[in-house]
Design a protein around this motif. Sequence first.
Motif, mmCIF file in Angstrom:
data_model
loop_
_atom_site.group_PDB
_atom_site.id
_atom_site.type_symbol
_atom_site.label_atom_id
_atom_site.label_comp_id
_atom_site.label_asym_id
_atom_site.label_seq_id
_atom_site.Cartn_x
_atom_site.Cartn_y
_atom_site.Cartn_z
ATOM 1 N N LYS A 80 0.602 -1.080 -0.239
ATOM 2 C CA LYS A 80 0.129 -0.154 0.209
ATOM 3 C C LYS A 80 0.920 1.076 0.402
ATOM 4 C CE LYS A 80 -1.831 -1.199 4.111
ATOM 5 N NZ LYS A 80 -1.907 -2.394 4.167
ATOM 6 N N SER A 81 2.145 1.248 0.860
ATOM 7 C CA SER A 81 1.918 2.592 0.974
ATOM 8 C C SER A 81 3.264 2.806 -0.361
ATOM 9 C CB SER A 81 3.666 2.464 2.216
ATOM 10 O OG SER A 81 3.108 2.389 3.153
ATOM 11 N N VAL A 82 3.700 1.348 -0.260
ATOM 12 C CA VAL A 82 4.706 1.560 -2.193
ATOM 13 C C VAL A 82 4.333 1.951 -3.341
ATOM 14 C CG1 VAL A 82 6.181 0.066 -3.422
ATOM 15 C CG2 VAL A 82 5.588 -0.139 -0.928
ATOM 16 N N PHE A 102 1.332 10.800 6.338
ATOM 17 C CA PHE A 102 2.197 9.195 6.192
ATOM 18 C C PHE A 102 1.663 9.073 8.064
ATOM 19 C CE2 PHE A 102 4.630 12.295 4.297
ATOM 20 C CZ PHE A 102 4.906 12.028 3.291
ATOM 21 N N GLN A 103 1.491 7.252 7.692
ATOM 22 C CA GLN A 103 1.548 6.357 8.826
ATOM 23 C C GLN A 103 2.369 6.915 10.096
ATOM 24 O OE1 GLN A 103 2.837 2.950 7.103
ATOM 25 N NE2 GLN A 103 1.784 1.284 8.147
ATOM 26 N N GLU A 104 3.502 7.978 9.702
ATOM 27 C CA GLU A 104 4.466 7.744 10.983
ATOM 28 C C GLU A 104 4.439 9.466 11.699
ATOM 29 O OE1 GLU A 104 5.718 7.152 8.145
ATOM 30 O OE2 GLU A 104 6.197 5.108 8.426
ATOM 31 N N ALA A 153 -3.483 9.402 2.528
ATOM 32 C CA ALA A 153 -3.372 9.619 3.272
ATOM 33 C C ALA A 153 -3.295 7.889 3.538
ATOM 34 C CB ALA A 153 -5.224 9.797 4.259
ATOM 35 N N ASP A 154 -2.169 8.217 4.083
ATOM 36 C CA ASP A 154 -1.410 6.336 4.075
ATOM 37 C C ASP A 154 -1.901 6.378 5.805
ATOM 38 O OD1 ASP A 154 0.022 4.311 3.974
ATOM 39 O OD2 ASP A 154 2.386 4.778 3.647
ATOM 40 N N GLU A 155 -2.483 5.198 5.637
ATOM 41 C CA GLU A 155 -2.253 4.671 7.094
ATOM 42 C C GLU A 155 -2.387 6.019 8.541
ATOM 43 O OE1 GLU A 155 -1.800 0.975 8.653
ATOM 44 O OE2 GLU A 155 -0.810 0.146 6.089
ATOM 45 N N PRO A 156 -3.391 7.146 7.984
ATOM 46 C CA PRO A 156 -3.483 8.340 9.165
ATOM 47 C C PRO A 156 -3.722 7.924 10.422
ATOM 48 C CG PRO A 156 -5.230 8.658 8.158
ATOM 49 C CD PRO A 156 -4.459 7.204 7.254
#
Lengths: 363, 317
Positions: A86-88, A134-136, A216-219
């Motif tokens: 997913k992130s890639v 991002f996720q982080e 929105a990557d796993e916000p």
Amino acid sequence: MVSISLYMGCLFSQGFFVIVFAVYFPPRQDAKEPIGVCPVSNVLEVENLNVEFNMDGKYYHAVRDVSFYIEPGEVLGLVGESGCGKSVTSLALVRLLTKTARISGSVRYNGRDLLTLSDSQMRQIRGDEISMIFQEPMTSLNPVYKIGSQISETLLLHRNISAREAFAQSVEMLKKVGIPRPDDIMDEYPHQLSGGMRQRIMIAIAMACNPQLLIADEPTTALDVTIQAQILELMKGIGSEFGTSTLLITHDLGVVAEMCNRVAVMYAGEVVEQGKVDDIFYNPQHPYTRGLLNAIPKIDAESKSRLQPIEGNVPSITRMPRACRFAPRCVHVMDRCKVEPPPLFETDDEHVARCWLNEVKEA
Amino acid sequence: MIGYTIRRILQAIPTLLGVTVISFFLMHIVPGNPVRILLGNRYTPERAALLSKQLGLNKPVWVQYFVWLGNILHGNFGYSYVYNKPVVSLILQALPHTLIIVVVAVMLAHIFAVFLGSVQAYFENSPFDQIVTVINYFFYAMPAFWLGILLIIFFAIDIPLFPSGGITNPTVTHPSFGDFAIHLVLPVVTLMLISVAGWARFMRSSMREALLQDYVRTARMKGAREFRIIFVHALRNSILPLITLLGLSLPGLLAGALFVEEIFNYPGMGLLYWNALNDRDFPILLAVTVFLGIVTVIGNLLADLIYSLVDPRIQYR
Ligand SMILES: Nc1ncnc2c1ncn2[C@@H]1O[C@H](COP(=O)(O)OP(=O)(O)OP(=O)(O)O)[C@@H](O)[C@H]1O
Ligand code: SF4
Ligand SMILES: [Mg+2]
């Protein structure tokens, strides 16, 4: 004396670079290229996106033939277990992957293929027309700069406005994302804020230039449950207020149900099923999607553990099954699945699934 | 922060005392009697006994130590045996010369190191990175005196661009600023080259790490240029460890200056120390040692304080 001068030297050299920077690289002022008006077209059309990583001289597919589209104002969910790409995928869209990545296919944003743009054209789009969260949240802000300057930076990079104006607009953004005491927070540093607050700041940064597309990557993955709900609520509100189209990446089908119009299910670098949220939830066609749905915690909704719904794990990109990538974990696996990769079968209106079981129905 | 500073200074006192004890006793262990050196060929046992008594060298070493300690606590660093002048005035005379070469060399070295290290990290494993790495190791491994001599051979003798030593041209009675400056070139370059190498390597790894951080990805997401990403977003973070390193490398730098001054016959603290060492001029040696100790302590303290200014996460109480 010696040491004072030593440190003057240290600071001086940093100042030196900042001055060189300011002289040679003034904030960009040129206007955006006009975009062809095409009212009904999709904001984003991804076609046969492939991402390969070079590892020890060999290329390995992390994302394979991924296609999807996002309509104006729509929220498309992208779901799948950890490590399924997913992130890639999301980083490939905005070309933020490392140099070891090889990307092919096409990513048309309002008709322009992002993969063929020059670096500087791409920079003009990033942060202005397409933004990303991002996720982080804990590490995505620069620890040594104040919140205020990190939000205004986006504005200063893309808008021809004064620092004072950018500051004022940043305070407005902070109010929009529900930050209490916005004027004080402008002067604070990231380490003084909680994870939820930092993710709100990231949303403020991403939305500062009113982008057309938000990725929105796993916000909310890194946040605890109550904060998750608040952030999702905020994203929903801001998204509809700004009319932003959103690609919402998550591994949580509950989030999809609450937020999305349509959803693409990803497994091992491929989209295995795609359709309207209702179709996916009430009429899932791919065994992987069914597995995910069966694993939604029904009674203890408080559990925030990552879903490990189906026996086994996502294969690593160096050891992909040759044909159907889900075959080693699939309960319906047939001989054919191990030799012939299944194509995407249309099962309904706007509903596709990558599984041989659907061939029969189609015929 | 003031409380922290005071605490650090108080903590430094035992260290400084330790330094004085060690150097005092070392000095008396090293062969070579100052009385003998001072008297030269006028030496007779009677004269030696008399001079020993005058200089207080006839007492037991530990008594001498406490006498000396008592004196410096009253601000009295004594008189040089050889020059017969107050040690403090000799040091004050030499200090500006040393300051100027160290400060200029450190500033230049820092600028080069930060720039080279950053660019190397950004273009990691490129031919540029590899060539600079090789050059860095070359200078890193090279002793200061050897480099100084090479520079003299190349740039003062073979190609007489710069003078080989001193602070001004001795034949000119009223030296110009340019004359001072040209005499600075080789000593400063020597000192700079030996410090750049280590710092650039340090900066390279620090920048490399910074460029992999999530906030760098955020900056790219905002649409910032690569130049801004390196020199605004990553630099401020990667320079932090360099500040501590600078504080720690202070004694090494001053030791480097010692050799450089000796080679270029440059009348700073280093040359003062060398000559005092040859003459067994104990008061000068001790005073310079104490002085260097104090500078080191202050340097480390300043490094920590500046770190806390640059890094908002650090707060001293
Ligand atoms: N730079 C890279 N080089 C090599 N392989 C990579 C790289 N980045 C990601 N991968 C691989 O690509 C696959 C997909 O990773 P990705 O980060 O997209 O997963 P994800 O779906 O976002 O998972 P998560 O839910 O944990 O964020 C993983 O197997 C990962 O090891
Ligand atoms: S193609 Fe075969 S192995 Fe793959 S999901 Fe369908 S049934 Fe399972
Ligand atoms: Mg991810």
